[in-house]
Design a protein around this motif. Structure first.
Motif, PDB file in Angstrom:
ATOM      1  N   PHE A   1     -33.732  17.025 -26.866  1.00 19.99           N
ATOM      2  CA  PHE A   1     -34.737  17.196 -27.703  1.00 19.99           C
ATOM      3  C   PHE A   1     -34.301  17.751 -29.383  1.00 19.99           C
ATOM      4  O   PHE A   1     -33.319  17.930 -29.391  1.00 19.99           O
ATOM      5  CB  PHE A   1     -35.622  18.547 -27.234  1.00 19.99           C
ATOM      6  CG  PHE A   1     -36.310  18.243 -25.976  1.00 19.99           C
ATOM      7  CD1 PHE A   1     -37.557  17.719 -25.868  1.00 19.99           C
ATOM      8  CD2 PHE A   1     -35.453  18.558 -24.752  1.00 19.99           C
ATOM      9  CE1 PHE A   1     -37.996  17.522 -24.558  1.00 19.99           C
ATOM     10  CE2 PHE A   1     -35.827  18.514 -23.546  1.00 19.99           C
ATOM     11  CZ  PHE A   1     -37.199  17.915 -23.526  1.00 19.99           C
ATOM     12  N   LEU A   2     -35.057  17.311 -30.180  1.00 25.16           N
ATOM     13  CA  LEU A   2     -34.966  17.906 -31.634  1.00 25.16           C
ATOM     14  C   LEU A   2     -35.555  19.290 -31.267  1.00 25.16           C
ATOM     15  O   LEU A   2     -36.605  19.814 -31.100  1.00 25.16           O
ATOM     16  CB  LEU A   2     -35.841  17.277 -32.607  1.00 25.16           C
ATOM     17  CG  LEU A   2     -35.897  18.058 -33.764  1.00 25.16           C
ATOM     18  CD1 LEU A   2     -34.393  17.948 -34.385  1.00 25.16           C
ATOM     19  CD2 LEU A   2     -36.835  17.206 -34.884  1.00 25.16           C
ATOM     20  N   ILE A   3     -34.582  20.418 -31.772  1.00 17.91           N
ATOM     21  CA  ILE A   3     -34.808  21.902 -31.661  1.00 17.91           C
ATOM     22  C   ILE A   3     -34.952  22.238 -33.245  1.00 17.91           C
ATOM     23  O   ILE A   3     -34.012  22.262 -33.535  1.00 17.91           O
ATOM     24  CB  ILE A   3     -33.845  22.685 -30.729  1.00 17.91           C
ATOM     25  CG1 ILE A   3     -33.697  21.946 -29.375  1.00 17.91           C
ATOM     26  CG2 ILE A   3     -34.000  23.948 -30.594  1.00 17.91           C
ATOM     27  CD1 ILE A   3     -32.742  22.599 -28.416  1.00 17.91           C
ATOM     28  N   LEU A   4     -36.124  23.038 -33.348  1.00 17.53           N
ATOM     29  CA  LEU A   4     -36.489  23.681 -34.613  1.00 17.53           C
ATOM     30  C   LEU A   4     -36.758  25.125 -34.425  1.00 17.53           C
ATOM     31  O   LEU A   4     -37.208  25.667 -33.172  1.00 17.53           O
ATOM     32  CB  LEU A   4     -37.768  22.972 -35.047  1.00 17.53           C
ATOM     33  CG  LEU A   4     -37.467  21.571 -35.505  1.00 17.53           C
ATOM     34  CD1 LEU A   4     -38.782  20.988 -36.082  1.00 17.53           C
ATOM     35  CD2 LEU A   4     -36.602  21.257 -36.489  1.00 17.53           C
ATOM     36  N   PRO A   5     -36.578  26.128 -35.215  1.00 19.82           N
ATOM     37  CA  PRO A   5     -37.202  27.225 -35.222  1.00 19.82           C
ATOM     38  C   PRO A   5     -38.612  27.415 -34.924  1.00 19.82           C
ATOM     39  O   PRO A   5     -39.179  26.525 -35.305  1.00 19.82           O
ATOM     40  CB  PRO A   5     -36.685  27.849 -36.543  1.00 19.82           C
ATOM     41  CG  PRO A   5     -35.953  27.023 -37.252  1.00 19.82           C
ATOM     42  CD  PRO A   5     -36.045  25.791 -36.372  1.00 19.82           C
ATOM     43  N   GLY A   6     -39.007  28.481 -34.173  1.00 21.39           N
ATOM     44  CA  GLY A   6     -40.479  28.433 -33.711  1.00 21.39           C
ATOM     45  C   GLY A   6     -41.288  28.656 -34.834  1.00 21.39           C
ATOM     46  O   GLY A   6     -42.198  28.323 -34.873  1.00 21.39           O
ATOM     47  N   GLU A   7     -40.827  29.271 -35.879  1.00 21.97           N
ATOM     48  CA  GLU A   7     -41.597  29.513 -37.070  1.00 21.97           C
ATOM     49  C   GLU A   7     -41.204  28.416 -38.517  1.00 21.97           C
ATOM     50  O   GLU A   7     -41.889  28.820 -39.396  1.00 21.97           O
ATOM     51  CB  GLU A   7     -41.466  31.044 -37.721  1.00 21.97           C
ATOM     52  CG  GLU A   7     -41.805  32.109 -36.710  1.00 21.97           C
ATOM     53  CD  GLU A   7     -41.575  33.423 -37.127  1.00 21.97           C
ATOM     54  OE1 GLU A   7     -40.840  33.662 -38.188  1.00 21.97           O
ATOM     55  OE2 GLU A   7     -41.757  34.390 -36.363  1.00 21.97           O
TER      56      GLU A   7
END
Length: 325
Positions: free
Chosen positions: A166-172
């Motif tokens: 997956f492409l993982i990004l910060p929640g915010e």
């Protein structure tokens, strides 16, 4: 030739120095040299190349070293069995796991083994997949989870599971806000924190971009999972990893978003390697069994997505899936 000579020889090879091996073994260096000389006489060939920088095994020495490690492991297992008087499975079992695999299955595996087999001492080694592969090739591990099946044929190997990347990004993060998927062209615009160029995952990612005449926007190259996730959390960039990368993050109070890649199929096959059946201890065999159960539970769980069952014999891997070292 006796066990003591083999143990001395193995330690000398691993330390690369007679003096260091002497200190480690608490054996006087002249006595250690004498045992090596006896071993070379029994073999009928020189085993070590001596120089001012230490000692290294020659071709014959390397072959003896690999077999000696296996003999010593079997001897220790036999002694453990002989000392057991109640039929309980005891002994030491060592398993090598890459960092994301540790995050996904490490703690459940340790708990299961501890609860069901208290007589087993489980040694979990976390390392990059290349180092894990090196250790099991050297007979320094009983079991290993790796991402390709191209290791020597004298090891046993079986499919374990398939992971989605997956492409993982910060929640915010404001990047791709409200999205649960991303295209390759969109991902090319995202600043990425990726493994270094020698890493199999990095090669796989770059190949997918290049097949579309795209280039990843790499802002940092890091081979430490914890540092990668710290960098992502601090909004230095996103990363491309399996779901295991974030499975322990909730306990740290950190949230991440995982976006599926809609126009490419990123999958990574996981394989369970083990020593040959005649060299695998009872302790290692039951740990392998418990690891399979932990993985089956993970695949069946509704809590986490992106984990798929191991292919049955004759099955094809997921569409567009490629092995990632």
């Amino acid at each position: 030739m006796d066990i003591r000579q083999l143990r001395y020889f193995v330690r000398i090879v691993e330390m690369g120095s007679l003096s260091k091996a002497s200190q480690s073994l608490h054996v006087a260096q002249p006595a250690l040299s004498q045992q090596v000389a006896k071993l070379e006489d029994q073999v009928g060939k020189q085993l070590l190349v001596r120089s001012s920088r230490g000692v290294t095994p020659n071709e014959t020495g390397r072959a003896l070293y690999h077999h000696a490690r296996l003999i010593l492991r079997q001897f220790e297992q036999a002694m453990t069995i002989a000392r057991s008087d109640n039929g309980e499975i005891t002994g030491v079992a060592s398993v090598g796991l890459p960092a994301t695999t540790v995050a996904a299955v490490g703690l459940p595996l340790v708990k299961r083994v501890r609860e069901k087999y208290p007589g087993i001492s489980l040694n979990v080694v976390e390392a990059m997949s290349g180092h894990v592969a090196h250790l099991i090739r050297q007979n320094r591990l009983d079991l290993a989870v790796l991402f390709s099946r191209d290791l020597p044929s004298d090891l046993s190997v079986e499919p374990l599971m398939v992971e989605e990347l997956f492409l993982i990004l910060p929640g915010e993060s404001d990047l791709l806000s409200g999205r649960d998927s991303v295209t390759m062209s969109e991902m090319a615009k995202v600043p990425l924190v990726l493994p270094t160029s020698d890493h199999g995952l990095r090669k796989r990612i770059e190949a997918e971009f290049e097949s579309r005449a795209l280039f990843p926007n790499v802002v940092a190259e890091i081979d430490s999972l914890s540092l990668v996730m710290n960098a992502v959390h601090d909004k230095i960039g996103g990363t491309i990893k399996p779901m295991g990368a974030i499975m322990q993050e909730g306990q740290r109070g950190r949230s991440f978003r995982c976006l599926r890649v809609s126009d490419a199929s990123f999958h990574r096959s996981n394989y369970l390697y083990s020593l040959p059946p005649n060299a695998l201890s009872s302790a290692a065999s039951v740990v392998a069994h418990e690891l399979r159960i932990v993985v089956e539970d993970l695949v069946a769980s509704s809590e986490w997505t992106g984990f798929f069952p191991r292919p049955e014999p004759g099955d094809r891997p997921p569409a567009s899936s490629r092995e990632i070292a």
